[in-house]
Design an enzyme around this catalytic site. Structure first.
Site, PDB file in Angstrom:
ATOM      1  N   SER A 265      36.227  63.812  78.853  1.00 17.41           N
ATOM      2  CA  SER A 265      35.360  63.326  79.918  1.00 17.41           C
ATOM      3  C   SER A 265      35.752  61.909  80.288  1.00 17.41           C
ATOM      4  O   SER A 265      36.233  61.145  79.448  1.00 17.41           O
ATOM      5  CB  SER A 265      33.899  63.339  79.465  1.00 17.41           C
ATOM      6  OG  SER A 265      33.645  62.272  78.559  1.00 17.41           O
ATOM      7  N   ASP A 266      35.576  61.545  81.558  1.00 14.94           N
ATOM      8  CA  ASP A 266      35.591  60.136  81.891  1.00 14.94           C
ATOM      9  C   ASP A 266      34.405  59.499  81.179  1.00 14.94           C
ATOM     10  O   ASP A 266      33.480  60.187  80.746  1.00 14.94           O
ATOM     11  CB  ASP A 266      35.491  59.937  83.409  1.00 14.94           C
ATOM     12  CG  ASP A 266      36.041  58.588  83.860  1.00 14.94           C
ATOM     13  OD1 ASP A 266      36.189  57.690  83.004  1.00 14.94           O
ATOM     14  OD2 ASP A 266      36.309  58.434  85.058  1.00 14.94           O
ATOM     15  N   PHE A 267      34.416  58.191  81.041  1.00 12.03           N
ATOM     16  CA  PHE A 267      33.375  57.523  80.261  1.00 12.03           C
ATOM     17  C   PHE A 267      31.995  57.766  80.869  1.00 12.03           C
ATOM     18  O   PHE A 267      31.728  57.362  81.997  1.00 12.03           O
ATOM     19  CB  PHE A 267      33.676  56.035  80.164  1.00 12.03           C
ATOM     20  CG  PHE A 267      34.664  55.708  79.078  1.00 12.03           C
ATOM     21  CD1 PHE A 267      34.525  54.564  78.306  1.00 12.03           C
ATOM     22  CD2 PHE A 267      35.724  56.552  78.812  1.00 12.03           C
ATOM     23  CE1 PHE A 267      35.442  54.277  77.295  1.00 12.03           C
ATOM     24  CE2 PHE A 267      36.639  56.278  77.817  1.00 12.03           C
ATOM     25  CZ  PHE A 267      36.491  55.131  77.048  1.00 12.03           C
ATOM     26  N   SER A 269      30.843  60.594  81.834  1.00 10.76           N
ATOM     27  CA  SER A 269      30.792  61.657  82.850  1.00 10.76           C
ATOM     28  C   SER A 269      30.294  62.973  82.274  1.00 10.76           C
ATOM     29  O   SER A 269      29.938  63.881  83.019  1.00 10.76           O
ATOM     30  CB  SER A 269      32.169  61.868  83.499  1.00 10.76           C
ATOM     31  OG  SER A 269      33.069  62.502  82.609  1.00 10.76           O
TER      32      SER A 269
END
Length: 712
Positions: A265-267, A269
């Site tokens: 995941s993006d931070f 997300s």
């Protein structure tokens, strides 16, 4: 630690088999602890609000994120602390206290302007080398979203408006990074093409548009570069968060493309436990907001999640760690060779600058130019323009200021020219002083630009702090005036007709001062090409008068819905389809010399059912050595297709009076599907019958050589 006790340490076994053996030996609690990063959960918005100003707030946030980019080790199983660093414009925030400095490279948009995969490999080689030297395992990059709008905050760390150029450069960077046994992570998957409300916005996009444009560079990373990881985006796609969208994470990425890596995941997300893991997300960063023991165990108990799905996620990540020998590599950070890597950065920087305009051969400047004055606002004249605002900001090992760099280069050239500087206040309160200095000088170099940042799109495509007015008033004071632009994005230039010469150097990074001087005095001949079109006005953009396209509208769900209703018409495809002439179009770039592209032939032995070969001869008809980029575009005879799509290019360096052959192969079976369109009936790419126009030239708007390929 013997192989008998820990069979996954047997290096003779295939990486996936080792990963499976390791996961079988783990307890449930150990498995859950490895599904996420180890950062303590914080409220990032509260953190920023605590500061007295936003800049300090971001710095405090960055400091916390820097020291927590890892997954905790499990010593009894031999699982190392998994260290992750940001990118993709250099080694950014990584796992360390504090995050260690690295080489500040030019922004990725500039790298794309090089139109040279070898240059991209050299760029990725620096990043991969330094990531490995600093003991990190993962580099979060390259970023291969497209420049759908000219004002997107992260365009600086993406490549271009064209999916093929983006893919070619991204593949080269990825291969170079992973050659150092570092996992590269393609991001942000997918249609994270704007920063506005990125945590909430929903993107509605037709399947053929998604396939032919926005997914294409990711497909190239997977199939052509063997990338080890993909980062899932913040935004929603068709009403579903990207971290929960099975269509992209599993059906396309794995079932169709054969991706064998893992998805992070993006931070922040990640928005759920069971739905995210079931959809195909494998790892949550930077903390355990969702993939914690409480949530995962509850999901296992109510059978919304199966333990096999948890195992699958871990096997995917460990397979890549074993693939790159990361379990066997001790943590032993070394020292970066700052000067050697800086020299490479200087070479790259000079090759990516774009000479946009050069009336009457103002450039290059004479080496005995006399009194030179540099004028501009502090960001662009006092310090090296590093760029990269947000999480991918690099702490530089060193920098070269504009004044110092110009003096260094003039000294190396044996010049007696003198250089002074006037820093114009952001409110232009001392503009008269600058004009007086310009009048008294022999040469004026105006430095201006734009530094974009993650987290916010620009309000419009104008440079900040009234720099357009500053340039407008300075132009005309002295006939020998050059405008040097240091941009993260294309900008509007209402003063363009008054400017004798304009050189786009982008946000250069550490070697800013040297690179700009090398270019101005002809030590290096600029050879970059525009990777993203410059509009003449805001009214010419695809989103002008179309808020549903950007920034989106609330259609009743409470969040912005952004509709890609322009379809395939973005970038040069938009301008050409709409009959709008951009200020500087895709592929445009001048030189201190001149070139002829002749003897163009198109050899298609079996229509588009076999590789097509385009050959040409490039002759340097001018006085100095330089490089030209031969570009091949295709007109696809299918309703709804734009006039042209880039399908091939080659950069060639030619001495004065010399001719060099160019051969470009367009393979219909290539990953970028050059002749194909998405077919809704068969749910795959297909080549349709018809007459395909082949265009050859040196920009999207200058393709004088044409041919036709008939497909029956």
């Amino acid at each position: 630690m013997s192989d008998l006790t820990h069979p996954w340490q047997n290096t003779s076994l295939p990486p996936r088999e080792r990963a499976e053996k390791l996961v079988r030996a783990m307890t449930l609690e150990q498995k859950i602890a490895q599904l996420h990063g180890a950062m303590e959960t914080i409220d990032i918005y509260a953190l920023a609000a605590q500061a007295t100003d936003s800049e300090t707030g971001l710095e405090q946030l960055a400091a916390q994120i820097r020291v927590e980019r890892h997954v905790t080790a499990i010593d009894e199983l031999g699982i190392p602390r998994f260290r992750i660093t940001n990118g993709p414009v250099g080694v950014g925030m990584g796992d360390g206290t504090p995050s260690p400095p690295a080489t500040s490279l030019p922004m990725t948009i500039g790298l794309a302007a090089g139109f040279d995969p070898e240059l991209a490999y050299a760029y990725g080689d620096i990043i991969g080398s330094e990531t490995a030297t600093l003991g990190q395992h993962v580099l979060e990059g390259p970023g291969v979203c497209l420049h759908r709008t000219t004002i997107a905050g992260r365009n600086f760390e993406y490549f271009s408006e064209d999916p093929y150029l983006t893919g070619v450069m991204g593949v080269a960077v990825t291969k170079a990074i992973q050659a150092h046994d570092v996992i590269a992570m393609g991001k942000h998957y997918v249609v994270n093409d704007q920063e506005y409300e990125r945590f909430r916005a929903n993107v509605e996009v037709d399947e053929h548009v998604l396939r032919e444009l926005y997914l294409l560079p990711f497909e190239m990373l997977v199939k052509d570069a063997g990338i080890g990881a993909i980062m899932s985006a913040y935004n929603r796609i068709r009403g579903v968060y990207a971290t929960e969208y099975r269509h992209t994470l599993t059906d396309i990425l794995r079932t169709e493309w054969g991706f064998e890596g893992y998805v992070q995941s993006d931070f922040w997300s990640c928005r759920s436990a069971a739905p995210s893991l079931n959809a195909g997300m494998d790892h949550e960063m930077p903390d355990a907001k969702w993939l914690n023991e409480t949530n995962v165990k509850a999901a296992l108990n109510d059978t919304s999640l199966e333990i096999e799905t948890v195992d699958r996620a871990l096997v995917r990540r460990y397979t890549q760690m074993f693939r790159f020998g990361q379990f066997e590599r001790p943590y032993d950070p070394g020292e970066i060779d700052a000067r050697a890597h800086g020299a490479v950065a200087r070479t790259i920087g000079a090759q990516i600058a774009v000479l946009l305009k050069n009336d009457s051969g103002v450039l290059p400047l004479r080496r005995d130019a006399g009194a030179i004055v540099i004028i501009g606002q502090s960001t662009f004249v006092d310090e090296a323009c590093l760029g990269g605002g947000g999480s991918s900001k690099v702490i530089p090992l060193y920098t070269v200021r504009p004044l110092d760099g110009m003096r260094d280069v003039l000294r190396e050239l044996g010049s007696s020219a003198t250089v002074t500087k006037v820093t114009v206040a952001d409110d232009l309160s001392n503009l008269d002083e600058a004009k007086n200095s310009a009048s008294a000088a022999d040469v004026v170099v105006i430095m201006a630009g734009l530094v974009a940042t993650e987290g916010a799109d620009q309000r419009d495509a104008n440079m900040l702090n009234e720099q357009n007015r500053m340039i407008e008033e300075l132009l005309g004071v002295n006939p020998t005036t050059v405008v040097v632009l240091k941009d993260s994005n294309p900008v509007l230039m209402p003063w363009i007709d008054k400017a004798p010469a304009v050189l786009e150097v982008w946000n250069q990074g550490a070697e800013d001062g040297h690179v700009v001087a090398d270019l101005l005095f002809g030590v290096v001949n600029p050879s970059g090409k525009v990777p993203t079109s410059y509009p003449r006005s805001e009214a010419d953009t695809l989103y002008a008068g179309h808020p549903e396209r950007y920034p989106g509208t609330d259609e009743g769900d409470g969040y912005p819905v952004i509709r890609y209703s322009e379809g395939l018409e973005i970038g040069y495809r938009w301008f050409q389809a709409q009959g709008i002439t951009p200020l500087f179009g895709f592929g445009h770039g001048l030189s201190y010399t001149s070139f002829d592209i002749t003897d163009v032939t198109v050899h298609a032995p079996d229509g588009a059912r076999a590789p097509v070969t385009v050959t040409a001869s490039v002759t340097n008809t001018g006085p100095v050595a330089g490089a030209e980029v031969v570009q091949v575009y295709l007109g696809v005879p299918v309703p709804g297709q734009p006039p042209k799509r880039l399908v091939g290019f080659q950069k060639v360096f030619v001495a004065p009076g010399e001719s060099k052959p160019v051969q470009i192969t367009i393979d219909p079976a290539a990953t970028n599907h050059p002749f194909s369109v998405w077919d809704y009936g068969t749910q795959r790419f297909a080549i349709k019958a018809g007459a395909y126009a082949v265009y050859v030239g040196n920009s999207a708007d200058n393709t004088p050589h044409t041919a036709t390929i008939t497909v029956r």
